[in-house]
Design a protein around this motif. Structure first.
Motif, PDB file in Angstrom:
ATOM      1  N   SER A 157       0.674  -1.112   0.308  1.00 27.97           N
ATOM      2  CA  SER A 157       0.074   0.102  -0.061  1.00 27.97           C
ATOM      3  C   SER A 157       0.882   1.288   0.100  1.00 27.97           C
ATOM      4  O   SER A 157       0.379   2.267  -0.581  1.00 27.97           O
ATOM      5  N   ALA A 158       1.997   1.184   0.553  1.00 34.41           N
ATOM      6  CA  ALA A 158       2.954   2.350   0.446  1.00 34.41           C
ATOM      7  C   ALA A 158       3.781   2.441  -0.684  1.00 34.41           C
ATOM      8  O   ALA A 158       4.136   3.673  -1.072  1.00 34.41           O
ATOM      9  N   THR A 159       4.207   1.451  -1.226  1.00 36.28           N
ATOM     10  CA  THR A 159       5.102   1.651  -2.333  1.00 36.28           C
ATOM     11  C   THR A 159       4.718   0.944  -3.460  1.00 36.28           C
ATOM     12  O   THR A 159       5.269   1.328  -4.891  1.00 36.28           O
ATOM     13  N   GLU A 214       2.945  -3.636   4.439  1.00 36.42           N
ATOM     14  CA  GLU A 214       3.244  -2.014   4.664  1.00 36.42           C
ATOM     15  C   GLU A 214       2.410  -1.614   5.270  1.00 36.42           C
ATOM     16  O   GLU A 214       1.084  -1.877   5.035  1.00 36.42           O
ATOM     17  N   HIS A 215       2.905  -0.283   6.054  1.00 36.06           N
ATOM     18  CA  HIS A 215       1.762   0.461   6.607  1.00 36.06           C
ATOM     19  C   HIS A 215       2.682   1.840   6.663  1.00 36.06           C
ATOM     20  O   HIS A 215       3.694   1.920   7.632  1.00 36.06           O
ATOM     21  N   GLN A 216       2.318   2.888   5.865  1.00 29.91           N
ATOM     22  CA  GLN A 216       2.912   3.805   5.679  1.00 29.91           C
ATOM     23  C   GLN A 216       4.598   3.754   5.681  1.00 29.91           C
ATOM     24  O   GLN A 216       5.027   3.189   4.717  1.00 29.91           O
ATOM     25  N   HIS A 217       5.277   4.135   6.606  1.00 28.11           N
ATOM     26  CA  HIS A 217       6.793   3.959   6.491  1.00 28.11           C
ATOM     27  C   HIS A 217       7.346   2.842   7.465  1.00 28.11           C
ATOM     28  O   HIS A 217       8.475   2.737   7.747  1.00 28.11           O
TER      29      HIS A 217
END
Length: 167
Positions: free
Chosen positions: A27-29, A72-75
């Protein structure tokens, strides 16, 4: 007679094969999941959740240890290590540099990708090295440990999937 007539049906055409599964994307990359990375520091805290408020479950102390990013979750990245332990680490503590971990028993690093090739070194379980390349469909990967370069079977290491190409 009606039961006999019901049994004579034209064959039904075979069903379409299901489409190949699409890789999950982070979801982030937007990059495929799961994928491999390596620890970028000798001090990496593994947390229960994706925030500094979550407790530290484990501290890795081995730079370049290969891990698999599974979410993934944000960073933050949820990782899985070679023993199956999972937790969250901050993205800046990972590197995209590819590494491997020798698994199982002592493994022979070979001069070329052949079982009969001359040995270059013997690697004990737990040795971490650099993954140089793996050709798609090949059971061998070119690796480096310190000043030793050679070939290992994919099945003997953690850090690359069975079909993955690494350049």
């Amino acid at each position: 007679a009606a039961a006999g007539a019901a049994a004579i049906r034209p064959p039904t055409p075979p069903a379409e094969p299901p489409p190949p599964p699409q890789p999950r994307l982070g979801s982030a990359t937007g990059l495929p999941l799961p994928r491999f990375a390596a620890l970028g520091s000798n001090q990496v805290n593994l947390r229960v959740g994706p925030d500094l408020r979550y407790p530290i479950e484990w501290t890795y102390q081995r730079k370049d240890l290969p891990v698999q990013i599974v979410d993934e979750h944000q960073h933050w990245r949820r990782i899985r290590d070679s023993e199956g332990t999972e937790g969250w680490v901050q993205r800046p503590l990972l590197t995209s540099r590819r590494s491997f971990l020798v698994q199982g028993q002592e493994r022979v690093l070979r001069r070329s990708p052949e079982e009969e090739a001359a040995p270059v070194a013997r690697l004990r379980p737990g040795v971490v090295g650099r993954l140089r390349r793996c050709e798609a469909g090949s059971p061998w990967c070119e690796v480096q440990v310190a000043d030793y370069r050679g070939w290992l079977r994919r099945s003997e290491i953690f850090g690359v999937t069975a079909e993955e190409e690494v350049k």
